[in-house]
Design an enzyme around this catalytic site. Structure first.
Site, short mmCIF file in Angstrom:
data_model
loop_
_atom_site.label_atom_id
_atom_site.label_comp_id
_atom_site.label_asym_id
_atom_site.label_seq_id
_atom_site.Cartn_x
_atom_site.Cartn_y
_atom_site.Cartn_z
CG HIS A 27 -2.08 -0.99 1.03
ND1 HIS A 27 -2.02 -2.27 1.53
CD2 HIS A 27 -3.27 -0.89 0.41
CE1 HIS A 27 -3.13 -2.90 1.23
NE2 HIS A 27 -3.91 -2.09 0.55
CG HIS A 33 -2.46 -5.71 -3.14
ND1 HIS A 33 -2.08 -4.40 -3.31
CD2 HIS A 33 -3.43 -5.70 -2.20
CE1 HIS A 33 -2.79 -3.63 -2.51
NE2 HIS A 33 -3.62 -4.40 -1.83
CB CYS A 67 -13.35 -5.48 1.40
SG CYS A 67 -13.11 -3.93 2.23
CG HIS A 69 -5.62 -7.45 1.00
ND1 HIS A 69 -5.71 -6.73 2.18
CD2 HIS A 69 -5.61 -6.55 0.00
CE1 HIS A 69 -5.75 -5.44 1.89
NE2 HIS A 69 -5.69 -5.30 0.58
CD GLU A 87 -13.76 -7.26 8.11
OE1 GLU A 87 -14.73 -6.49 7.99
OE2 GLU A 87 -12.77 -7.23 7.37
CD GLU A 112 -6.99 0.15 -0.72
OE1 GLU A 112 -8.10 -0.36 -0.57
OE2 GLU A 112 -5.94 -0.42 -0.39
CD GLU A 114 -6.96 -3.35 -2.39
OE1 GLU A 114 -6.31 -3.46 -1.35
OE2 GLU A 114 -8.21 -3.36 -2.42
#
Length: 177
Positions: A27, A33, A67, A69, A87, A112, A114
């Site tokens: 980041h 990614h 959300c 990774h 979460e 970001e 992504e």
């Protein structure tokens, strides 16, 4: 850098894995990614989360249900289910409906960048949000969400502006079929 810090999967523009990096380094640089965004819906409403205020970016902004990774070598569906459990303490069947690449610079020097995969799932019940991740949850009817995204775009995380319309279109198509 700490060796036990979270890692992300680096990918090319065809979403082919090409290595891994420490999450914060990815980041900072920015490095493309793999990521995912989960949207849970019930009838005509989406479950949104307000990101915890202490998050390293987008704290206090509204976004999709969760959300994150995938870890290097972790399959996207497994990662999406893992984060829903971590979460929100929930799980349900998920379907991947599409993906997109987005790039966004933040004022704090982070980025970001992504390759974001969108997952949707039908769910209704009680969630137990992790306060380190989530400040608030809200069910928002799709028409209200569409109007609010246009009227108050600054309330929402940057990726949500691309992901939410794709989900809204997918839900509208499901309702017709």
């Amino acid at each position: 850098l700490m060796t036990n810090s979270p890692q992300v999967q680096l990918v090319d523009l065809f979403d082919r894995p090409c290595g891994s990096a420490e999450k914060l380094a990815a980041h900072r640089q920015p490095l493309l990614h793999r990521a995912f965004s989960v949207f849970l819906y019930h009838e005509d409403a989406l479950l949104l989360q307000q990101r915890a205020w202490q998050k390293y970016h987008c704290g206090g902004l509204w976004a999709n249900t969760c959300c994150s990774h995938p870890q290097p070598g972790e399959a996207l569906p497994a990662a999406a289910h893992r984060r829903l459990r971590e979460e929100l303490a929930i799980d349900c069947p998920l379907t991947e409906i599409g993906s997109f690449v987005y790039y966004h610079p933040f004022a704090n020097g982070l980025y970001e960048y992504e390759y974001d995969h969108i997952f949707v799932g039908s769910w209704h019940g009680t969630a137990q949000p992790d306060p380190q991740e989530i400040a608030a949850l809200a069910w928002l009817p799709t028409e209200e969400l569409a109007a609010d995204l246009l009227a108050r775009p600054a309330r929402y995380a940057p990726w949500f502006h691309t992901a939410a319309p794709l989900v809204l279109a997918w839900l509208a198509k499901q309702a017709k079929d």
